[in-house]
Design a protein around this motif. Structure first.
Motif, PDB file in Angstrom:
ATOM      1  N   ASP A  96       1.131  -1.347  -0.239  1.00  0.00           N
ATOM      2  CA  ASP A  96       0.095  -0.007   0.035  1.00  0.00           C
ATOM      3  C   ASP A  96       0.685   1.452  -0.016  1.00  0.00           C
ATOM      4  N   SER A 123      -2.602   0.907  -5.406  1.00  0.00           N
ATOM      5  CA  SER A 123      -2.828   1.078  -3.981  1.00  0.00           C
ATOM      6  C   SER A 123      -2.166   2.694  -4.069  1.00  0.00           C
ATOM      7  N   ASP A 131      -9.105   8.785  -2.224  1.00  0.00           N
ATOM      8  CA  ASP A 131      -9.602   7.706  -1.418  1.00  0.00           C
ATOM      9  C   ASP A 131      -8.553   6.490  -2.021  1.00  0.00           C
ATOM     10  N   ASN A 132      -7.489   5.852  -2.024  1.00  0.00           N
ATOM     11  CA  ASN A 132      -6.969   4.619  -2.506  1.00  0.00           C
ATOM     12  C   ASN A 132      -5.698   4.663  -1.831  1.00  0.00           C
ATOM     13  N   TYR A 134      -2.708   5.153   2.439  1.00  0.00           N
ATOM     14  CA  TYR A 134      -4.230   4.877   4.093  1.00  0.00           C
ATOM     15  C   TYR A 134      -3.027   6.251   4.208  1.00  0.00           C
ATOM     16  N   ASP A 139      -7.596   2.722   8.196  1.00  0.00           N
ATOM     17  CA  ASP A 139      -8.542   2.384   6.917  1.00  0.00           C
ATOM     18  C   ASP A 139      -8.312   1.275   6.867  1.00  0.00           C
ATOM     19  N   GLN A 141      -6.759  -0.373   3.314  1.00  0.00           N
ATOM     20  CA  GLN A 141      -6.568   0.106   2.109  1.00  0.00           C
ATOM     21  C   GLN A 141      -5.117  -1.098   1.254  1.00  0.00           C
ATOM     22  N   LYS A 143      -3.948  -3.744  -0.097  1.00  0.00           N
ATOM     23  CA  LYS A 143      -3.822  -4.448  -0.781  1.00  0.00           C
ATOM     24  C   LYS A 143      -3.370  -6.243  -1.344  1.00  0.00           C
TER      25      LYS A 143
END
Ligand SMILES: *[C@@H]1O[C@H](CO)[C@@H](O)[C@H](O)[C@H]1NC(C)=O
Length: 186
Positions: A96, A123, A131-132, A134, A139, A141, A143
């Motif tokens: 991320d 990410s 909003d993709n 941390y 959160d 987030q 991946k």
């Protein structure tokens, strides 16, 4: 066919993939990438990447840590982080982009995604904020991918000024639309 446990262990070790992050510098700024491994992993030397250049960096098996980038010659101050755990839980790669240390560091680490097509999931943001990534520790987030080769983009060039074959390949594989810049070619 009978394999001893030792043979199986040796085969597993031989099959272990190389862990690579390809850092793509998308604008003309020369940057230096710094690595912060978790305790227990080897220190890594900083790596320079020239403006619009690309470098491949290899990581030891099981690496857990992060990377950040600064303009070459400036102080090594952690900012936007590319966080990764290779060979994590279930042998997957976890990654991320984290803004937790410094959400204002918006022009260095931007996006992180698997090297292999279709280059998803991603990410990070391009540009920040979005909003993709941390922003807060609660959160969700992070991946995952089974790939051990990731891309991290650096700099301000990738979203607006360049056509990126990775975007198109990803869209083709997922039956998605792409941005209008691909039909105007600018
Ligand atoms: C990085 O690795 C990829 C895939 O292994 C390779 O195609 C590419 O040439 C390498 N780039 C550099 C700058 O070494």
């Amino acid at each position: 066919m009978f394999f001893s446990l030792a043979t199986i262990a040796a085969l597993a070790a031989a099959a272990q993939a190389t862990n690579i992050i390809t850092f793509i510098n998308t604008d003309s700024t020369d940057r230096t990438i710094y690595f912060t491994p978790n305790a227990g992993y080897s220190e890594m030397d900083p790596v320079d990447v020239s403006g619009l250049g690309t470098v491949n960096v290899t990581f030891e098996s099981g690496y857990i840590g992060n990377a950040y980038a600064v303009t070459q010659g400036s102080t090594a101050t952690a900012g936007m982080l590319a966080e990764v755990n290779f060979q994590g839980w279930l042998d997957l790669t976890y990654f991320d982009v984290s803004a937790i240390v410094d959400p204002t560091d918006v022009d260095n680490v931007r996006l992180m995604y698997p090297y292999n097509s279709p280059h998803t999931p991603t990410s990070g943001c391009d540009p920040f904020p979005c909003d993709n990534a941390y922003y807060n520790s609660d959160d969700v987030q992070t991946k995952t991918t089974d790939s051990t080769h990731l891309i991290v983009t650096l700099g301000t060039g990738s979203s607006n000024s360049t056509l990126d074959s990775r975007d198109v390949n990803s869209a083709v594989d997922n039956g998605e639309n792409v941005m209008r810049k691909y039909v105007t070619a600018k």
